[in-house]
Scaffold this active site. Structure first.
Site, short mmCIF file in Angstrom:
data_model
loop_
_atom_site.label_atom_id
_atom_site.label_comp_id
_atom_site.label_asym_id
_atom_site.label_seq_id
_atom_site.Cartn_x
_atom_site.Cartn_y
_atom_site.Cartn_z
N GLY A 1 -43.88 56.49 -4.07
CA GLY A 1 -44.13 57.77 -3.45
C GLY A 1 -44.38 58.87 -4.46
O GLY A 1 -44.25 58.68 -5.67
N ILE B 1 -42.70 61.76 -5.14
CA ILE B 1 -41.55 62.15 -5.96
C ILE B 1 -40.94 60.94 -6.64
O ILE B 1 -40.59 60.99 -7.82
CB ILE B 1 -40.51 62.89 -5.10
CG1 ILE B 1 -41.13 64.14 -4.47
CG2 ILE B 1 -39.30 63.27 -5.96
CD1 ILE B 1 -40.23 64.84 -3.47
N TYR C 1 -37.08 64.69 11.91
CA TYR C 1 -37.03 64.48 10.46
C TYR C 1 -35.78 65.14 9.88
O TYR C 1 -34.99 64.52 9.16
CB TYR C 1 -38.28 65.03 9.80
CG TYR C 1 -38.19 65.10 8.29
CD1 TYR C 1 -38.22 63.94 7.52
CD2 TYR C 1 -38.05 66.32 7.63
CE1 TYR C 1 -38.11 63.99 6.13
CE2 TYR C 1 -37.95 66.38 6.25
CZ TYR C 1 -37.98 65.22 5.51
OH TYR C 1 -37.87 65.28 4.15
N LYS D 1 -32.26 63.43 8.23
CA LYS D 1 -31.75 63.75 6.90
C LYS D 1 -30.30 64.26 6.96
O LYS D 1 -29.48 63.98 6.08
CB LYS D 1 -32.65 64.78 6.22
CG LYS D 1 -33.96 64.19 5.70
CD LYS D 1 -33.71 63.21 4.57
CE LYS D 1 -34.95 62.83 3.84
NZ LYS D 1 -34.70 61.90 2.72
#
Length: 339
Positions: free
Chosen positions: A21, A23, A162, A166
């Site tokens: 990905g 990051i 989302y 998290k």
């Protein structure tokens, strides 16, 4: 800010999830550059064009300190075999289903990856005595809070699946810290941008539209603010969070928000072209503003961002110019998939 080598972590093998990905690949690269052994995993899903993910991996795989396994954090059996094969000193969990708006359409998928995937890692760390966990979280949790956002704020009203997923990952991480003394650093990222970024993010899409001389599709009036933070600063802060801290939540953001119209104007300067903007109705998951208080990152990690918004955006635009040549840019109207 200090170089990674100056943090003086003991030599260890680190598991980086989401290593292909945006990051994850940068974190893995900086770790191997600092002579850490890195095992990367990624499921290489097609949320966006996998060519970009493959290109990130190719660069990483030129370093003998990096090894890769195509593996999903939801695959507990596969993860169990991996933990049995390696003695990890730390796990950096960057594997996640990203995309706030897309999460409304597929909430089960987001909860499964972001929450259950995190639980799988925590449980295997407990079983294999892996002492350190770094979890990537999000500024989306601060919806409705006063600005600038401080880590001590109650974040109990997530406005997207989302953000909710998290939050679930964060609280489960605390449980494992409390029950099993796992050392946990949770880093809440603010809008991350830079070269080789995610195609569904606004800098990539806006650069494409402006260079193609196509109308920008802008949700809202453009006055919404984002705390844009450059990828290298985010990666360095994530690695700094490997130090023993007990249990801490730490903002990683520039501390200086810009409006979306500021972003468009800056790209106009870089490209020499005028943007045409099509204003659309704002989305129910959109926050009016994000703005990090970064005092805690400075105090605990010695971290502060080094790359200005203008410099970072210039590097981003230059990468797009060199990588795509602009005449062959991917279509920015492509809807990113969450499957």
């Amino acid at each position: 800010m200090k170089s990674i080598a100056c943090y003086q972590f003991p030599p260890q093998k680190v598991l980086v999830t989401g290593a292909a990905g945006f990051i994850g690949s940068r974190v893995a690269q900086l770790l191997v550059d600092a002579e850490f052994q890195v095992v990367g995993i990624d499921n290489l899903n097609d949320y966006y064009d996998t060519t970009l993910k493959q290109n990130r991996l190719k660069k990483l795989q030129t370093n003998k300190l990096f090894s890769f396994n195509r593996l999903d954090v939801e695959d507990l059996n596969g993860l169990s075999k991996l933990f049995a094969q390696h003695r990890f000193g730390a796990v950096i969990n960057l594997a996640a289903r990203a995309g706030v708006r897309a999460s409304v359409q597929q909430p089960h998928l987001y909860l499964s990856t972001n929450a259950t995937g995190t639980l799988n890692l925590l449980e295997l760390m407990r079983q294999h005595n892996v002492p350190k966990f770094v979890l990537a979280s999000t500024s989306s949790l601060y919806a409705g809070q006063a600005k600038p956002f401080v880590e001590s704020m109650a974040v109990n009203q997530p406005i997207s699946p989302y953000a909710a997923s998290k939050k679930a990952a964060e609280v489960m991480s605390y449980t494992y810290h409390h029950q099993f003394n796992l050392d946990v650093s949770i880093v809440r990222y603010f809008t991350v941008y830079g070269p080789a970024g995610r195609p569904d993010m606004s800098p990539y899409r806006f650069i494409n539209w402006i260079e193609r001389e196509q109308p920008i599709q802008l949700y809202g009036d453009g006055q919404q603010q984002r705390d844009f933070t450059y990828i290298d600063d985010i990666a360095k802060g994530t690695i700094a969070a490997l130090r023993p801290l007990g249990y801490e939540i730490i903002n990683l953001g520039s501390g200086k928000p810009y409006t979306i119209l500021d972003l468009i104007r800056e790209i106009e300067k870089l490209s020499g072209k005028k943007a045409r903007v099509q204003f659309l109705q704002s989305h129910s998951t959109d926050m009016a503003a994000t703005w990090a208080n970064r005092n805690k990152a400075q105090e605990l990690l010695g971290w502060c961002p080094e790359v200005s918004f203008e410099s970072g955006l210039s590097r981003t635009w230059q990468w797009h110019k060199e990588y795509f040549g602009f005449e062959n840019l991917p279509n920015p109207t492509l809807v990113a998939k969450a499957g």
